[in-house]
Write a protein that holds these residues in place. Structure first.
Motif, PDB file in Angstrom:
ATOM      1  N   THR A 181      52.397  20.533  27.646  1.00  0.00           N
ATOM      2  CA  THR A 181      52.629  21.589  26.670  1.00  0.00           C
ATOM      3  C   THR A 181      53.505  22.638  27.331  1.00  0.00           C
ATOM      4  O   THR A 181      53.120  23.202  28.349  1.00  0.00           O
ATOM      5  N   GLU A 237      55.907  28.190  26.465  1.00  0.00           N
ATOM      6  CA  GLU A 237      56.031  28.995  25.249  1.00  0.00           C
ATOM      7  C   GLU A 237      55.085  28.531  24.147  1.00  0.00           C
ATOM      8  O   GLU A 237      54.833  29.255  23.189  1.00  0.00           O
ATOM      9  N   GLU A 238      54.537  27.330  24.284  1.00  0.00           N
ATOM     10  CA  GLU A 238      53.591  26.824  23.292  1.00  0.00           C
ATOM     11  C   GLU A 238      52.156  27.238  23.603  1.00  0.00           C
ATOM     12  O   GLU A 238      51.301  27.205  22.727  1.00  0.00           O
ATOM     13  N   ASN A 239      51.877  27.598  24.859  1.00  0.00           N
ATOM     14  CA  ASN A 239      50.528  27.998  25.237  1.00  0.00           C
ATOM     15  C   ASN A 239      50.249  29.389  24.706  1.00  0.00           C
ATOM     16  O   ASN A 239      50.971  30.325  25.002  1.00  0.00           O
ATOM     17  N   LEU A 240      49.221  29.523  23.931  1.00  0.00           N
ATOM     18  CA  LEU A 240      48.832  30.827  23.412  1.00  0.00           C
ATOM     19  C   LEU A 240      47.540  31.236  24.076  1.00  0.00           C
ATOM     20  O   LEU A 240      46.544  30.522  24.001  1.00  0.00           O
ATOM     21  N   THR A 300      55.635  19.364  14.570  1.00  0.00           N
ATOM     22  CA  THR A 300      56.330  20.638  14.725  1.00  0.00           C
ATOM     23  C   THR A 300      55.366  21.642  15.344  1.00  0.00           C
ATOM     24  O   THR A 300      54.218  21.744  14.920  1.00  0.00           O
ATOM     25  N   THR A 301      55.835  22.394  16.340  1.00  0.00           N
ATOM     26  CA  THR A 301      54.978  23.349  17.035  1.00  0.00           C
ATOM     27  C   THR A 301      55.076  24.718  16.376  1.00  0.00           C
ATOM     28  O   THR A 301      55.889  24.917  15.466  1.00  0.00           O
ATOM     29  N   ASN A 302      54.268  25.657  16.871  1.00  0.00           N
ATOM     30  CA  ASN A 302      54.266  26.998  16.288  1.00  0.00           C
ATOM     31  C   ASN A 302      55.549  27.765  16.584  1.00  0.00           C
ATOM     32  O   ASN A 302      55.822  28.772  15.957  1.00  0.00           O
ATOM     33  N   THR A 303      56.361  27.315  17.541  1.00  0.00           N
ATOM     34  CA  THR A 303      57.639  27.981  17.808  1.00  0.00           C
ATOM     35  C   THR A 303      58.788  27.307  17.080  1.00  0.00           C
ATOM     36  O   THR A 303      59.933  27.732  17.219  1.00  0.00           O
ATOM     37  N   GLY A 304      58.492  26.264  16.334  1.00  0.00           N
ATOM     38  CA  GLY A 304      59.519  25.596  15.537  1.00  0.00           C
ATOM     39  C   GLY A 304      60.157  24.397  16.199  1.00  0.00           C
ATOM     40  O   GLY A 304      61.071  23.798  15.640  1.00  0.00           O
ATOM     41  N   THR A 305      59.714  24.014  17.392  1.00  0.00           N
ATOM     42  CA  THR A 305      60.261  22.844  18.070  1.00  0.00           C
ATOM     43  C   THR A 305      59.715  21.590  17.408  1.00  0.00           C
ATOM     44  O   THR A 305      58.521  21.479  17.155  1.00  0.00           O
ATOM     45  N   THR A 306      60.615  20.643  17.094  1.00  0.00           N
ATOM     46  CA  THR A 306      60.199  19.396  16.454  1.00  0.00           C
ATOM     47  C   THR A 306      60.194  18.283  17.478  1.00  0.00           C
ATOM     48  O   THR A 306      61.196  18.037  18.154  1.00  0.00           O
TER      49      THR A 306
END
Length: 196
Positions: free
Chosen positions: A56, A59-62, A18-24
């Motif tokens: 990646t 939206e997952e890149n911070l 699960t990613t930090n944006t909630g995508t599984t």
């Protein structure tokens, strides 16, 4: 192998991320990931989406700027004491034997005292003047005549305007009208002689 969990928790499968944006993501054997299909609010089915291995989404890149990185380094590892102070630099070059000393640069020659700026500018102008004279060729009489006629046309346009609307430069231009007309007459005579 048995997974121990707290009461009421469901054990998490090992191939799910699960990613930090909630995508599984479901991780496949080849390293690629799959976002599982789901049902839309209107009842239609959303297809599963395959994601390449190593990709990646944006939206997952911070982005972590230098300030954030610096704060993270300053915090250190929780529970670990502060870093011991680093030894001061001794001037020793890493990789060089301690006995040999680094080569020093030879001392620069003493500079001559500078001349006053006014003298230096006068010399530069004196050197540049012969070059400018050599390059400057007399303009062709036809070209000069054309330029003078343009100036006279501008002066005629200025004379038609009210004197109170004219700037100082424009008034000076009008005052030169007689000189320009005389020069035009001289050039016309010169061109007439060249054509003969």
């Amino acid at each position: 192998r048995k997974l121990f969990t707290m009461a009421g928790q469901i054990p998490r499968p090992t191939n799910v991320e699960t990613t930090n944006t909630g995508t599984t993501y479901h991780i496949q054997e080849d390293g690629s990931k799959v976002i599982a299909g789901s049902r839309r609010p209107d009842g239609t089915y959303r297809k599963p989406v395959r994601v390449r291995a190593g990709y990646t989404p944006l939206e997952e890149n911070l982005y972590k700027g230098p300030e954030v990185q610096q704060r993270a380094q300053a915090r250190g590892i929780p529970g670990l004491g502060p870093e011991p102070p680093r030894p001061a630099r001794s001037g020793h070059i890493p990789g060089m034997a301690p006995d040999s000393e680094p080569k020093t640069k030879p001392k620069a020659k003493p500079k001559e005292p500078k001349e006053p700026k006014a003298q230096a500018k006068a010399e530069v102008k004196a050197k540049a003047a012969p070059k400018a004279e050599a390059k400057a060729e007399p303009a062709k009489p036809e070209n000069r005549l054309r330029n003078l006629r343009k100036k006279l046309a501008e002066i005629d346009a200025l004379e038609e305007r009210a004197a109170s609307d004219l700037s100082e430069e424009q008034k000076q231009k009008i005052s030169r009208k007689d000189e320009l007309q005389k020069e035009v007459e001289d050039l016309e005579k010169e061109i007439a002689q060249l054509q003969i």
